[in-house]
Design a protein around this motif. Structure first.
Motif, short mmCIF file in Angstrom:
data_model
loop_
_atom_site.label_atom_id
_atom_site.label_comp_id
_atom_site.label_asym_id
_atom_site.label_seq_id
_atom_site.Cartn_x
_atom_site.Cartn_y
_atom_site.Cartn_z
N HIS A 21 6.37 1.12 9.95
CA HIS A 21 6.42 2.69 9.42
C HIS A 21 7.60 3.36 9.96
N ALA A 22 8.14 4.16 8.94
CA ALA A 22 9.20 5.11 9.43
C ALA A 22 8.49 6.38 10.05
N HIS A 53 0.84 -1.26 0.07
CA HIS A 53 0.19 -0.16 0.14
C HIS A 53 0.79 1.21 0.06
N GLY A 54 0.25 2.25 -0.33
CA GLY A 54 0.72 3.70 -0.68
C GLY A 54 1.13 4.30 0.95
N GLY A 55 1.42 5.23 1.01
CA GLY A 55 1.63 6.18 2.37
C GLY A 55 3.20 6.52 2.63
N GLY A 56 3.93 6.39 1.56
CA GLY A 56 5.52 6.58 1.74
C GLY A 56 6.21 5.89 2.64
N TRP A 57 5.87 5.00 2.90
CA TRP A 57 6.57 3.88 4.19
C TRP A 57 6.14 4.42 5.60
N ILE A 86 2.58 6.55 6.52
CA ILE A 86 1.34 6.55 6.89
C ILE A 86 0.60 5.62 6.02
N ALA A 87 -0.69 5.57 6.51
CA ALA A 87 -1.77 4.63 5.61
C ALA A 87 -1.27 3.21 6.15
#
Length: 151
Positions: A135-136, A101-105, A107-108
């Protein structure tokens, strides 16, 4: 050198603008003004879509022609792979699609990005594996890539 005139950014198409407006009405703030922890708690585009569908009298429940199962992987119980399968019976082999999924690693999560793997499973008659990853900035690089490789 010739000067290039600045142009305004393109406007969202009406359907997308309706989602963005609904998300804002739910209290979403510009993501660049938030910490990662705050961004994870605010209304998402998926919440905006649900509001638009509800306003149009359309169903908001996930498509039940696709079944899901969550499987933990690794030692962290928060790392889960969600398996999407078309509900129609089939003995023929199906392709497998792995989806991150998206979220830039940052969010989401699987809930925010449920519609896409569900759609892929149904339209491709495929098994789709959607992977939740750490997540970061809490999990430092390359933790997300390691989760992707080990899921």
């Amino acid at each position: 050198m010739p000067r290039i005139a600045a142009t305004a950014p393109p406007k969202p198409v009406p359907d997308m603008q309706a989602v963005l407006s609904a998300q804002a009405a739910l209290g979403a703030k510009p993501i660049e003004t938030l910490t990662p922890a705050q961004a994870r708690l605010q209304p998402t585009p998926a919440d905006g879509v649900a509001q638009v569908l509800k306003a149009k009298g359309l169903p908001t429940a996930p498509d039940n022609s696709v079944t899901t199962q969550d499987l933990a992987y690794g030692t962290d119980p928060m790392r889960v792979a969600r398996i999407y399968k078309p509900a129609m019976a089939s003995t023929a082999p199906r392709p497998v699609v792995v989806y991150y999924h998206g979220g830039g690693w940052v969010i989401a999560d699987l809930k925010t990005y449920d519609a896409t793997p569900r759609y892929l499973a149904k339209t491709l008659n495929a098994i789709v594996v959607s992977v939740e990853y750490r997540h970061a900035p809490e999990a430092k690089f390359p933790a997300q890539h390691e989760d992707a490789a080990n899921s």
